[in-house]
Scaffold this motif. Structure first.
Motif, PDB file in Angstrom:
ATOM      1  N   VAL A 134     -97.532 -69.534  72.631  1.00  0.00           N
ATOM      2  CA  VAL A 134     -96.464 -69.493  73.638  1.00  0.00           C
ATOM      3  C   VAL A 134     -97.010 -69.999  74.964  1.00  0.00           C
ATOM      4  CG1 VAL A 134     -95.112 -67.631  72.612  1.00  0.00           C
ATOM      5  CG2 VAL A 134     -97.024 -67.081  74.113  1.00  0.00           C
ATOM      6  N   ALA A 135     -96.099 -70.234  75.888  1.00  0.00           N
ATOM      7  CA  ALA A 135     -96.493 -70.745  77.198  1.00  0.00           C
ATOM      8  C   ALA A 135     -97.440 -69.775  77.891  1.00  0.00           C
ATOM      9  CB  ALA A 135     -95.262 -70.987  78.057  1.00  0.00           C
ATOM     10  N   SER A 136     -98.368 -70.333  78.616  1.00  0.00           N
ATOM     11  CA  SER A 136     -99.317 -69.518  79.365  1.00  0.00           C
ATOM     12  C   SER A 136     -98.563 -68.640  80.363  1.00  0.00           C
ATOM     13  CB  SER A 136    -100.297 -70.427  80.098  1.00  0.00           C
ATOM     14  OG  SER A 136    -101.145 -69.675  80.921  1.00  0.00           O
ATOM     15  N   GLY A 137     -98.977 -67.402  80.435  1.00  0.00           N
ATOM     16  CA  GLY A 137     -98.354 -66.485  81.384  1.00  0.00           C
ATOM     17  C   GLY A 137     -97.318 -65.575  80.776  1.00  0.00           C
ATOM     18  N   VAL A 138     -96.861 -65.855  79.550  1.00  0.00           N
ATOM     19  CA  VAL A 138     -95.900 -64.967  78.883  1.00  0.00           C
ATOM     20  C   VAL A 138     -96.672 -63.805  78.263  1.00  0.00           C
ATOM     21  CG1 VAL A 138     -94.169 -64.740  77.072  1.00  0.00           C
ATOM     22  CG2 VAL A 138     -94.312 -66.851  78.403  1.00  0.00           C
ATOM     23  N   PRO A 139     -96.448 -62.566  78.699  1.00  0.00           N
ATOM     24  CA  PRO A 139     -97.190 -61.430  78.143  1.00  0.00           C
ATOM     25  C   PRO A 139     -96.860 -61.223  76.662  1.00  0.00           C
ATOM     26  CG  PRO A 139     -96.090 -60.834  80.193  1.00  0.00           C
ATOM     27  CD  PRO A 139     -95.534 -62.154  79.770  1.00  0.00           C
ATOM     28  N   VAL A 140     -97.881 -60.949  75.859  1.00  0.00           N
ATOM     29  CA  VAL A 140     -97.705 -60.699  74.431  1.00  0.00           C
ATOM     30  C   VAL A 140     -98.476 -59.437  74.059  1.00  0.00           C
ATOM     31  CG1 VAL A 140     -98.032 -61.583  72.086  1.00  0.00           C
ATOM     32  CG2 VAL A 140     -97.486 -63.176  73.944  1.00  0.00           C
ATOM     33  N   VAL A 141     -97.829 -58.542  73.336  1.00  0.00           N
ATOM     34  CA  VAL A 141     -98.482 -57.356  72.782  1.00  0.00           C
ATOM     35  C   VAL A 141     -98.410 -57.456  71.270  1.00  0.00           C
ATOM     36  CG1 VAL A 141     -98.334 -54.849  72.501  1.00  0.00           C
ATOM     37  CG2 VAL A 141     -98.028 -55.862  74.769  1.00  0.00           C
ATOM     38  N   TYR A 142     -99.533 -57.240  70.607  1.00  0.00           N
ATOM     39  CA  TYR A 142     -99.592 -57.289  69.149  1.00  0.00           C
ATOM     40  C   TYR A 142     -99.511 -55.866  68.597  1.00  0.00           C
ATOM     41  CZ  TYR A 142    -100.940 -62.104  69.891  1.00  0.00           C
ATOM     42  OH  TYR A 142    -100.936 -63.423  70.284  1.00  0.00           O
ATOM     43  N   VAL A 143     -98.836 -55.729  67.469  1.00  0.00           N
ATOM     44  CA  VAL A 143     -98.676 -54.418  66.847  1.00  0.00           C
ATOM     45  C   VAL A 143     -99.264 -54.467  65.440  1.00  0.00           C
ATOM     46  CG1 VAL A 143     -97.011 -52.751  65.940  1.00  0.00           C
ATOM     47  CG2 VAL A 143     -96.643 -53.784  68.189  1.00  0.00           C
ATOM     48  N   ILE A 144    -100.199 -53.575  65.176  1.00  0.00           N
ATOM     49  CA  ILE A 144    -100.908 -53.401  63.895  1.00  0.00           C
ATOM     50  C   ILE A 144    -101.815 -54.603  63.603  1.00  0.00           C
ATOM     51  CG2 ILE A 144    -100.709 -52.980  61.407  1.00  0.00           C
ATOM     52  CD1 ILE A 144     -98.140 -51.447  61.966  1.00  0.00           C
ATOM     53  N   ALA A 145    -101.270 -55.814  63.485  1.00  0.00           N
ATOM     54  CA  ALA A 145    -102.098 -57.003  63.308  1.00  0.00           C
ATOM     55  C   ALA A 145    -102.710 -57.393  64.649  1.00  0.00           C
ATOM     56  CB  ALA A 145    -101.273 -58.147  62.736  1.00  0.00           C
ATOM     57  N   GLN A 146    -104.026 -57.596  64.678  1.00  0.00           N
ATOM     58  CA  GLN A 146    -104.759 -57.864  65.914  1.00  0.00           C
ATOM     59  C   GLN A 146    -104.949 -59.360  66.117  1.00  0.00           C
ATOM     60  OE1 GLN A 146    -106.727 -55.424  68.160  1.00  0.00           O
ATOM     61  NE2 GLN A 146    -106.482 -57.305  69.323  1.00  0.00           N
ATOM     62  N   SER A 147    -104.773 -59.832  67.344  1.00  0.00           N
ATOM     63  CA  SER A 147    -105.038 -61.230  67.661  1.00  0.00           C
ATOM     64  C   SER A 147    -106.538 -61.505  67.613  1.00  0.00           C
ATOM     65  CB  SER A 147    -104.496 -61.567  69.053  1.00  0.00           C
ATOM     66  OG  SER A 147    -105.008 -62.796  69.518  1.00  0.00           O
ATOM     67  N   SER A 148    -106.904 -62.715  67.220  1.00  0.00           N
ATOM     68  CA  SER A 148    -108.316 -63.103  67.188  1.00  0.00           C
ATOM     69  C   SER A 148    -108.877 -63.317  68.591  1.00  0.00           C
ATOM     70  CB  SER A 148    -108.494 -64.377  66.359  1.00  0.00           C
ATOM     71  OG  SER A 148    -107.707 -65.436  66.882  1.00  0.00           O
ATOM     72  N   ASP A 149    -108.006 -63.390  69.590  1.00  0.00           N
ATOM     73  CA  ASP A 149    -108.445 -63.508  70.980  1.00  0.00           C
ATOM     74  C   ASP A 149    -108.757 -62.102  71.498  1.00  0.00           C
ATOM     75  OD1 ASP A 149    -108.762 -63.770  73.715  1.00  0.00           O
ATOM     76  OD2 ASP A 149    -107.159 -65.254  73.931  1.00  0.00           O
ATOM     77  N   PRO A 150    -110.020 -61.800  71.810  1.00  0.00           N
ATOM     78  CA  PRO A 150    -110.385 -60.434  72.217  1.00  0.00           C
ATOM     79  C   PRO A 150    -109.731 -59.976  73.511  1.00  0.00           C
ATOM     80  CG  PRO A 150    -112.224 -61.950  72.550  1.00  0.00           C
ATOM     81  CD  PRO A 150    -111.175 -62.701  71.777  1.00  0.00           C
ATOM     82  N   SER A 151    -109.178 -60.905  74.283  1.00  0.00           N
ATOM     83  CA  SER A 151    -108.514 -60.513  75.531  1.00  0.00           C
ATOM     84  C   SER A 151    -107.076 -60.062  75.302  1.00  0.00           C
ATOM     85  CB  SER A 151    -108.541 -61.673  76.529  1.00  0.00           C
ATOM     86  OG  SER A 151    -107.739 -62.756  76.064  1.00  0.00           O
ATOM     87  N   ASP A 152    -106.539 -60.270  74.081  1.00  0.00           N
ATOM     88  CA  ASP A 152    -105.170 -59.859  73.778  1.00  0.00           C
ATOM     89  C   ASP A 152    -105.113 -58.362  73.491  1.00  0.00           C
ATOM     90  OD1 ASP A 152    -104.003 -62.331  74.121  1.00  0.00           O
ATOM     91  OD2 ASP A 152    -104.278 -62.936  72.039  1.00  0.00           O
ATOM     92  N   PHE A 153    -103.938 -57.766  73.732  1.00  0.00           N
ATOM     93  CA  PHE A 153    -103.764 -56.316  73.606  1.00  0.00           C
ATOM     94  C   PHE A 153    -103.009 -55.979  72.334  1.00  0.00           C
ATOM     95  CE2 PHE A 153    -101.469 -52.334  74.428  1.00  0.00           C
ATOM     96  CZ  PHE A 153    -102.532 -51.513  74.766  1.00  0.00           C
ATOM     97  N   CYS A 154    -103.452 -54.910  71.643  1.00  0.00           N
ATOM     98  CA  CYS A 154    -102.837 -54.501  70.371  1.00  0.00           C
ATOM     99  C   CYS A 154    -102.600 -52.996  70.365  1.00  0.00           C
ATOM    100  CB  CYS A 154    -103.751 -54.892  69.203  1.00  0.00           C
ATOM    101  SG  CYS A 154    -103.145 -54.377  67.572  1.00  0.00           S
ATOM    102  N   VAL A 155    -101.460 -52.586  69.818  1.00  0.00           N
ATOM    103  CA  VAL A 155    -101.165 -51.174  69.556  1.00  0.00           C
ATOM    104  C   VAL A 155    -101.161 -50.997  68.048  1.00  0.00           C
ATOM    105  CG1 VAL A 155     -99.543 -49.279  69.867  1.00  0.00           C
ATOM    106  CG2 VAL A 155     -99.769 -51.018  71.639  1.00  0.00           C
ATOM    107  N   THR A 156    -101.896 -50.015  67.555  1.00  0.00           N
ATOM    108  CA  THR A 156    -102.041 -49.888  66.108  1.00  0.00           C
ATOM    109  C   THR A 156    -101.947 -48.444  65.653  1.00  0.00           C
ATOM    110  OG1 THR A 156    -103.389 -50.630  64.230  1.00  0.00           O
ATOM    111  CG2 THR A 156    -104.560 -49.654  66.090  1.00  0.00           C
TER     112      THR A 156
END
Length: 338
Positions: A134-156
């Protein structure tokens, strides 16, 4: 339709004051703010969403991208998301990728074009996945599946804690020969649930009935077959923790065919608290609830924080599971009409 100007006339204030009062911005006396709110209520005034978007630079929309075509996990998750977003008057787009990367890419492009304020990406199982394009600057939260980017946020979910909950409950019920039947070993979820149970057994100085975790498939058929294998290896089994409610239903069928009483001879605990499966079991199934509604609520709350520019601490937040007690472990359900 009443306008902002109508509200201003009714309250005896300027249009700018009405905007500040209804959007809870600026320095206003409480008496003035209350008068504007009362005037808007009396006139039945509803703010224009498009005008609000133009003024704030927000669309007040959030998207949820899911891979759950059956709704078994997505439905409670969405309830939690709406619990959080509804209070903030944010609308939700729901996009189903059907596990198709091309479809996901199409959804991501469309959401970019619609200028959504943020996106929740929900997976069915714990695994590492590429970041959403997605475009840079759009906040993204991952649920259960974790992003490979360590700076991304996940709730599990807390699968280790869920397995430990099941184990402690069975020990408290006096069971000492506890077996475990679960899903595919290649997935993290069943391995973590098994680890939680094993930690409780280790602390109690007990071995796993049958000497192993019976890994297989998420199906009633596997539950039936694995129960036969477990009872052949450990005839003295007095409890079985199952990695899903589907597996548990199959286990209970095999126990019934063998004329073994549940919970009299063998107690059974499932996982998921999937209502049609768990409540429809005979007897009704005690099961670990992964708390998906709370997972959705937390994910949406953190996303709102990110949209507002508030930093989110850490890269992962784990939501505790809880235990739904029913009759398969000896809990008697009381009919409120009796």
């Amino acid at each position: 339709m009443p306008t902002v100007r109508d509200v201003a006339v009714r309250a005896g204030v300027s249009v700018g004051t009405v905007s500040k009062a209804l959007n809870n911005r600026g320095q206003l006396r409480e008496e003035t703010r209350a008068r504007v709110v009362a005037a808007a209520r009396d006139l039945g005034f509803r703010p224009n969403a498009l005008a609000q978007s133009l003024q704030s630079g927000r669309t007040y929309t959030v998207a949820v991208i899911t891979t759950d075509r059956f709704g078994r996990f997505g439905n409670p998750l969405m309830l939690g998301v709406e619990d959080a977003l509804g209070a903030d008057r944010v609308s939700v787009f729901l996009c189903d990728t059907r596990d198709d990367p091309i479809r996901e890419h199409h959804h991501a492009q469309t959401l970019d074009e619609r200028r959504v304020d943020g996106i929740i990406v929900a997976g069915r199982r714990k695994q590492t996945r590429p970041p959403l394009a997605v475009a840079s600057g759009v906040p993204v939260v991952y649920v259960i599946a974790q992003s490979s980017d360590p700076s991304d946020f996940c709730v599990t979910t807390d699968d280790v804690g869920g397995g430990a909950l099941a184990g402690r409950h069975l020990l408290a019920a006096g069971r000492t020969h506890i077996g475990h039947i679960t899903g595919p070993e290649r997935f993290a979820d069943p391995r973590e649930r098994a680890a939680g149970l094993q930690s409780v057994l280790d602390s109690a100085g007990l071995d796993l009935a049958g000497g192993q975790v019976f890994y297989g498939e998420w199906s009633e058929d596997w539950g039936r077959r694995a129960a036969e294998m477990l009872l052949h290896a450990a005839p003295d089994t007095d409890a079985i923790f199952c990695g899903s409610d589907q597996i548990a239903r199959g286990v209970v069928e095999t126990l019934r065919d063998r004329r073994l009483r549940v919970p009299g001879d063998i107690a059974v605990v499932g996982f998921d608290n999937w209502e049609p499966m768990a409540a429809g079991c005979r007897p009704p199934l005690t099961t670990v609830d992964p708390n998906l509604r709370e997972v959705g609520r937390v994910a949406a709350t953190r996303l709102l924080d990110m949209i507002a520019g508030t930093p989110v601490q850490g890269s992962t937040e784990t939501v505790p599971a809880w235990l739904m007690l029913r009759e398969s472990t000896g809990v008697r359900l009381v009919d409120p009409q009796s």
